[in-house]
Design an enzyme around this catalytic site. Structure first.
Site, mmCIF file in Angstrom:
data_model
loop_
_atom_site.group_PDB
_atom_site.id
_atom_site.type_symbol
_atom_site.label_atom_id
_atom_site.label_comp_id
_atom_site.label_asym_id
_atom_site.label_seq_id
_atom_site.Cartn_x
_atom_site.Cartn_y
_atom_site.Cartn_z
ATOM 1 N N SER A 75 -23.666 19.601 -63.206
ATOM 2 C CA SER A 75 -23.974 18.420 -63.999
ATOM 3 C C SER A 75 -22.842 17.392 -63.878
ATOM 4 C CB SER A 75 -24.252 18.832 -65.454
ATOM 5 O OG SER A 75 -24.934 17.819 -66.134
ATOM 6 N N ASP B 261 -30.928 20.035 -63.438
ATOM 7 C CA ASP B 261 -29.575 20.326 -63.922
ATOM 8 C C ASP B 261 -29.196 21.799 -63.722
ATOM 9 O OD1 ASP B 261 -27.257 20.762 -65.650
ATOM 10 O OD2 ASP B 261 -27.773 18.859 -66.594
#
Length: 271
Positions: free
Chosen positions: A58, A170
């Site tokens: 991320s 993610d």
């Protein structure tokens, strides 16, 4: 001042003692809290601790990419502080997400051009999740900009990235502090940076805030287990900061620096 100078000398000695080890740095996810990673990098460089491998999930994938391709911590500081976050998030016409984060890929392209993993100064791994089957997908080859887009793609907010016959989102869903890729890259001393241990909770007042809080809760509990394989855990004390407010960025950078310095001071006292 004399005591401080002595601490700095000891810290630099610790860095030199680690030179015979292959050091991996795992940078975790945490939205705006990721600015603290820049302070960590500043402290590691000050203490002459050289990173041989870097992995990111991320926001950690974004910061890690900038560092792996040669940006100094001070240069990364300027990029992040000056970044207009609205520029990297555009309305998406996809049925899978409200927004597109293609602006993030453009930012990386503007800084480095069309970069490939093999061109990194420091070997880099980026963790993503295949939203179809829930499997962890670690990207270490191919286009870096696409990998960063995928790893920062929060489901329900950003449209997933269709890449290599996978639908990627993610990486924090499967490994928020990406220690395991560093072992696979033959790192024998891993420093993991966890942003989710403690931070300020605020009542979510919109859909995006609800989604970010949801993922933050999930990331926090799985990170505790995954981090057990790291030699050093930097569980930053971010109790004064929340996930959303970009005005916190300069203070987050400073906090990352101070917490990292404190960790190595404590390491010296135990030796």
């Amino acid at each position: 001042m004399e005591n401080f100078d002595n601490i700095v000398r000891q810290l630099k000695k610790l860095g030199k003692d680690l030179q015979n080890k292959k050091i991996g740095l795992a940078l975790g996810g945490g939205a705006i809290l990721g600015a603290a990673h820049i302070g960590v990098l500043k402290a590691l460089e000050e203490f002459e601790i050289s990173i041989d491998y870097i992995s990111g999930t991320s926001i950690g994938a974004f910061i890690g990419t900038l560092y792996a391709f040669g940006k100094s911590p001070d240069e990364i500081d300027k990029i992040v502080v000056d970044l207009n976050w609205l520029d990297i998030s555009k309305i998406s016409f996809s049925q899978h997400g409200l927004l597109s984060n293609q602006g993030l890929a453009k930012l990386i392209h503007d800084e480095f051009g069309d970069i490939n993993f093999k061109d990194a100064n420091i070997p880099l791994a980026i963790v993503t999740t295949d939203i179809f089957n829930g499997e962890k997908v670690v990207l270490k080859e191919g286009n870096v900009s696409i990998a960063v887009m995928a790893s920062t793609c929060i489901p329900g907010i950003f449209a997933p990235i269709d890449y290599q016959d996978k639908l990627l989102v993610d990486g924090g869903i499967v490994e928020n502090v990406p220690v395991s890729p560093l072992r696979e890259m033959n790192a024998d001393y891993i420093i993991g940076v966890d942003l989710t241990t403690t931070h300020l909770k605020i009542m979510p007042d919109n859909m995006i805030a609800v989604l970010l809080n949801t993922f933050d809760i999930a990331f926090k509990y799985q990170s505790k287990i995954q981090m057990l394989d790291a030699e050093v855990l930097l569980a930053l004390d971010l109790s004064q900061f929340n996930l959303f407010d970009r005005k916190q960025i300069p203070a987050l950078i400073e906090k990352g620096y101070l917490d990292t310095k404190q960790l190595f001071q404590e390491a010296i006292e135990k030796t």
